[in-house]
Design a protein around this motif. Structure first.
Motif, PDB file in Angstrom:
ATOM      1  N   GLY A  11       0.806  -1.219   0.000  1.00 12.46           N
ATOM      2  CA  GLY A  11       0.000   0.000   0.000  1.00 12.46           C
ATOM      3  C   GLY A  11       0.834   1.261   0.000  1.00 12.46           C
ATOM      4  O   GLY A  11       0.359   2.336  -0.356  1.00 12.46           O
ATOM      5  N   ALA A  12       2.110   1.141   0.415  1.00 10.66           N
ATOM      6  CA  ALA A  12       2.966   2.319   0.439  1.00 10.66           C
ATOM      7  C   ALA A  12       3.638   2.554  -0.909  1.00 10.66           C
ATOM      8  O   ALA A  12       4.001   3.675  -1.250  1.00 10.66           O
ATOM      9  N   ILE A  13       3.810   1.452  -1.674  1.00  9.80           N
ATOM     10  CA  ILE A  13       4.500   1.596  -2.948  1.00  9.80           C
ATOM     11  C   ILE A  13       3.538   2.050  -4.047  1.00  9.80           C
ATOM     12  O   ILE A  13       3.889   2.862  -4.895  1.00  9.80           O
ATOM     13  N   PRO A  15       0.844   4.145  -4.172  1.00 16.85           N
ATOM     14  CA  PRO A  15       0.634   5.579  -4.404  1.00 16.85           C
ATOM     15  C   PRO A  15       1.839   6.249  -5.053  1.00 16.85           C
ATOM     16  O   PRO A  15       1.682   7.111  -5.923  1.00 16.85           O
ATOM     17  N   PHE A  16       3.027   5.811  -4.657  1.00 19.60           N
ATOM     18  CA  PHE A  16       4.257   6.380  -5.204  1.00 19.60           C
ATOM     19  C   PHE A  16       4.306   6.197  -6.725  1.00 19.60           C
ATOM     20  O   PHE A  16       4.572   7.131  -7.483  1.00 19.60           O
ATOM     21  N   LEU A  19       1.325   8.181  -8.525  1.00 23.43           N
ATOM     22  CA  LEU A  19       1.550   9.615  -8.659  1.00 23.43           C
ATOM     23  C   LEU A  19       2.542   9.916  -9.779  1.00 23.43           C
ATOM     24  O   LEU A  19       2.347  10.849 -10.565  1.00 23.43           O
ATOM     25  N   ASN A  20       3.593   9.108  -9.853  1.00 29.57           N
ATOM     26  CA  ASN A  20       4.559   9.322 -10.937  1.00 29.57           C
ATOM     27  C   ASN A  20       3.914   9.122 -12.295  1.00 29.57           C
ATOM     28  O   ASN A  20       4.155   9.890 -13.223  1.00 29.57           O
ATOM     29  N   ILE A  22       0.719   9.497 -12.991  1.00 31.08           N
ATOM     30  CA  ILE A  22      -0.182  10.629 -13.248  1.00 31.08           C
ATOM     31  C   ILE A  22       0.600  11.807 -13.819  1.00 31.08           C
ATOM     32  O   ILE A  22       0.222  12.403 -14.833  1.00 31.08           O
ATOM     33  N   LEU A  23       1.738  12.122 -13.179  1.00 23.54           N
ATOM     34  CA  LEU A  23       2.556  13.247 -13.641  1.00 23.54           C
ATOM     35  C   LEU A  23       2.972  13.050 -15.094  1.00 23.54           C
ATOM     36  O   LEU A  23       2.867  13.959 -15.923  1.00 23.54           O
ATOM     37  N   VAL A  26      -0.160  13.307 -17.496  1.00 22.98           N
ATOM     38  CA  VAL A  26      -0.650  14.678 -17.661  1.00 22.98           C
ATOM     39  C   VAL A  26       0.313  15.493 -18.513  1.00 22.98           C
ATOM     40  O   VAL A  26      -0.096  16.237 -19.404  1.00 22.98           O
ATOM     41  N   GLN A  52      12.478  10.554 -13.825  1.00 21.77           N
ATOM     42  CA  GLN A  52      11.412  10.458 -12.836  1.00 21.77           C
ATOM     43  C   GLN A  52      11.273  11.763 -12.064  1.00 21.77           C
ATOM     44  O   GLN A  52      12.273  12.319 -11.620  1.00 21.77           O
ATOM     45  N   LEU A  53      10.050  12.257 -11.943  1.00 22.04           N
ATOM     46  CA  LEU A  53       9.687  13.483 -11.226  1.00 22.04           C
ATOM     47  C   LEU A  53      10.270  14.743 -11.862  1.00 22.04           C
ATOM     48  O   LEU A  53       9.538  15.680 -12.182  1.00 22.04           O
ATOM     49  N   VAL A  57       8.123  17.803 -14.281  1.00 22.17           N
ATOM     50  CA  VAL A  57       8.156  19.128 -13.661  1.00 22.17           C
ATOM     51  C   VAL A  57       8.873  20.127 -14.554  1.00 22.17           C
ATOM     52  O   VAL A  57       8.395  21.237 -14.791  1.00 22.17           O
TER      53      VAL A  57
ATOM     54  N   TYR B  19      -3.040  22.848 -15.620  1.00 18.16           N
ATOM     55  CA  TYR B  19      -2.750  21.583 -14.934  1.00 18.16           C
ATOM     56  C   TYR B  19      -2.011  21.790 -13.622  1.00 18.16           C
ATOM     57  O   TYR B  19      -1.482  20.847 -13.059  1.00 18.16           O
ATOM     58  N   TRP B  23      -0.270  18.923 -11.082  1.00 21.69           N
ATOM     59  CA  TRP B  23       1.148  18.577 -10.944  1.00 21.69           C
ATOM     60  C   TRP B  23       1.804  19.142  -9.694  1.00 21.69           C
ATOM     61  O   TRP B  23       2.676  18.482  -9.115  1.00 21.69           O
ATOM     62  N   CYS B  26       0.959  16.866  -6.800  1.00 27.65           N
ATOM     63  CA  CYS B  26       1.687  15.612  -7.041  1.00 27.65           C
ATOM     64  C   CYS B  26       3.137  15.739  -6.588  1.00 27.65           C
ATOM     65  O   CYS B  26       3.675  14.839  -5.922  1.00 27.65           O
ATOM     66  N   VAL B  27       3.781  16.844  -6.949  1.00 25.68           N
ATOM     67  CA  VAL B  27       5.195  17.026  -6.591  1.00 25.68           C
ATOM     68  C   VAL B  27       5.354  17.059  -5.076  1.00 25.68           C
ATOM     69  O   VAL B  27       6.242  16.404  -4.519  1.00 25.68           O
ATOM     70  N   LEU B  30       4.835  13.577  -3.607  1.00 26.74           N
ATOM     71  CA  LEU B  30       5.992  12.722  -3.880  1.00 26.74           C
ATOM     72  C   LEU B  30       7.176  13.105  -3.007  1.00 26.74           C
ATOM     73  O   LEU B  30       7.878  12.235  -2.477  1.00 26.74           O
ATOM     74  N   VAL B  33       6.605  11.719   0.369  1.00 27.75           N
ATOM     75  CA  VAL B  33       6.707  10.262   0.457  1.00 27.75           C
ATOM     76  C   VAL B  33       8.163   9.811   0.415  1.00 27.75           C
ATOM     77  O   VAL B  33       8.560   8.845   1.052  1.00 27.75           O
ATOM     78  N   TYR B 140       3.343   8.150   5.862  1.00 30.75           N
ATOM     79  CA  TYR B 140       4.433   7.238   5.526  1.00 30.75           C
ATOM     80  C   TYR B 140       5.395   7.059   6.686  1.00 30.75           C
ATOM     81  O   TYR B 140       5.918   5.970   6.901  1.00 30.75           O
ATOM     82  N   LEU B 143       3.839   4.767   9.059  1.00 29.70           N
ATOM     83  CA  LEU B 143       3.792   3.410   8.505  1.00 29.70           C
ATOM     84  C   LEU B 143       5.162   2.736   8.573  1.00 29.70           C
ATOM     85  O   LEU B 143       5.277   1.576   8.939  1.00 29.70           O
TER      86      LEU B 143
END
Lengths: 68, 259
Positions: A11-13, A15-16, A19-20, A22-23, A26, A52-53, A57, B19, B23, B26-27, B30, B33, B140, B143
């Motif tokens: 469950g922790a991995i 969402p990570f 989200l990536n 989704i970015l 989009v 990544q990320l 951005v 958007y 975004w 999201c940033v 992330l 996390v 997190y 957790l």
């Protein structure tokens, strides 16, 4: 390494990753819908997908061309 | 007030069209996390990077929840600020150059409400993003690392939020007074950096500095109490926001809308 990864609840991995994704999605949608970008389109595709990320951005900050 | 609400809603709509509502949160999430995850995996990361030399006895202390959250907030203060400043650097100048500002401001709209609506719109987005980011960092940490007070997390984030509000006011000010987006971003970042560095290096001279808000957050999370002069820093921060926005409106009014 494998044990350590397994010690993280799935469950922790999820969402990570989500989200990536989704970015990336989009950023790609915007890239294909815009008529012009700063710099060649194929370059932005590579940057968005492989960095990544940072890739999505930097596309949103630098690559989008504001429609007047 | 009705025109102000209208302009504020226009800001929110424009950010949705760009958007930004997707975004930027999201940033932040992330970023929130990432820190608990890397802290959790640190021994494995060191192993994968070649490991410690044979026979070396180095105990890696288990990560402390409040410190992990503090590191996350620090990341917000560095990368988050960079993202906020760069994404809003043309907040006024872009509209001015594209002619939208001209179309809005020929109507009986006060320059001050135009500027404050812009700042408030950007603030709404930053608030949501920062809170989402802190909440995911809290979740997190809880957790993967250990117990962490949700209330302290929220207090710490609110202190950062006020600091971000000052930074956004700076960006709006420079964006309204300078022609290009680049110089506005550069000047805002340079000033924020200078203020943070000076506050860190000359603590005796900079007790008034609103950059101390981040130090208050750090002290709150690690020691459970704020530093001295907390209200002075809040007061200076709020005053800076008001002065910056009012003078941005005044200077913007005195410049012709079309070059």
């Amino acid at each position: 390494m494998k044990e350590a990864l397994e010690s993280i609840p799935i469950g922790a991995i999820v969402p990570f990753i989500v989200l990536n994704v989704i970015l990336i999605v989009v950023a790609l949608i915007d890239l294909f819908r815009s008529e012009q970008t700063r710099g060649p389109r194929w370059m932005w595709i590579l940057i968005i997908v492989f960095l990544q990320l940072v890739g999505p951005v930097s596309y949103f900050i630098v690559g989008r061309r504001r429609e007047a | 007030m009705r025109t102000w609400m209208l302009m504020y809603r226009k800001e929110l709509l424009e950010m949705a069209r760009n958007y930004k509502w997707i975004w930027i949160p999201c940033v932040f999430v992330l970023l929130g996390v990432m820190q608990p995850l890397t802290s959790h995996l640190m021994p494995q990361i060191i192993d994968a990077a070649g490991g410690l030399p044979e026979g070396a006895v180095i105990e890696i202390p288990p990560p402390v929840p409040s410190v992990v959250l503090l590191e996350t907030l620090n990341n917000f203060g560095l990368i988050g600020v960079l993202v906020i400043v760069l994404s809003s650097m043309s907040i006024v100048s872009g509209e001015r150059n594209s002619g939208v500002a001209g179309m809005v401001l020929v109507r009986p709209v006060r320059f001050l409400s135009y500027i404050t609506a812009k700042w408030a719109g950007a603030m709404t987005l930053v608030t949501c993003s920062l809170l989402l980011g802190s909440l995911s960092a809290w979740y997190y940490t809880e957790l993967l690392i250990g117990d962490l007070s949700l209330l302290d997390t929220l207090y710490g984030s609110l202190l950062y939020l006020l600091w971000f509000a000052v930074i956004l006011a700076l960006v709006v000010f420079f964006s309204a007074t300078l022609k290009g987006a680049g110089p506005a971003a550069f000047l805002s970042l340079a000033l924020v950096l200078a203020l943070s560095l000076l506050t860190g290096m000359l603590p005796a001279w900079m007790t008034w500095s609103p950059a101390r808000l981040t130090a208050h957050a750090a002290s709150l999370l690690t020691e459970g109490q704020l530093l001295d002069l907390f209200w002075l820093n809040i007061l200076v921060g709020v005053t800076m926001i008001v002065v910056l926005l009012v003078s941005a409106a005044a200077l913007f009014r005195n410049r012709p809308l079309v070059d």
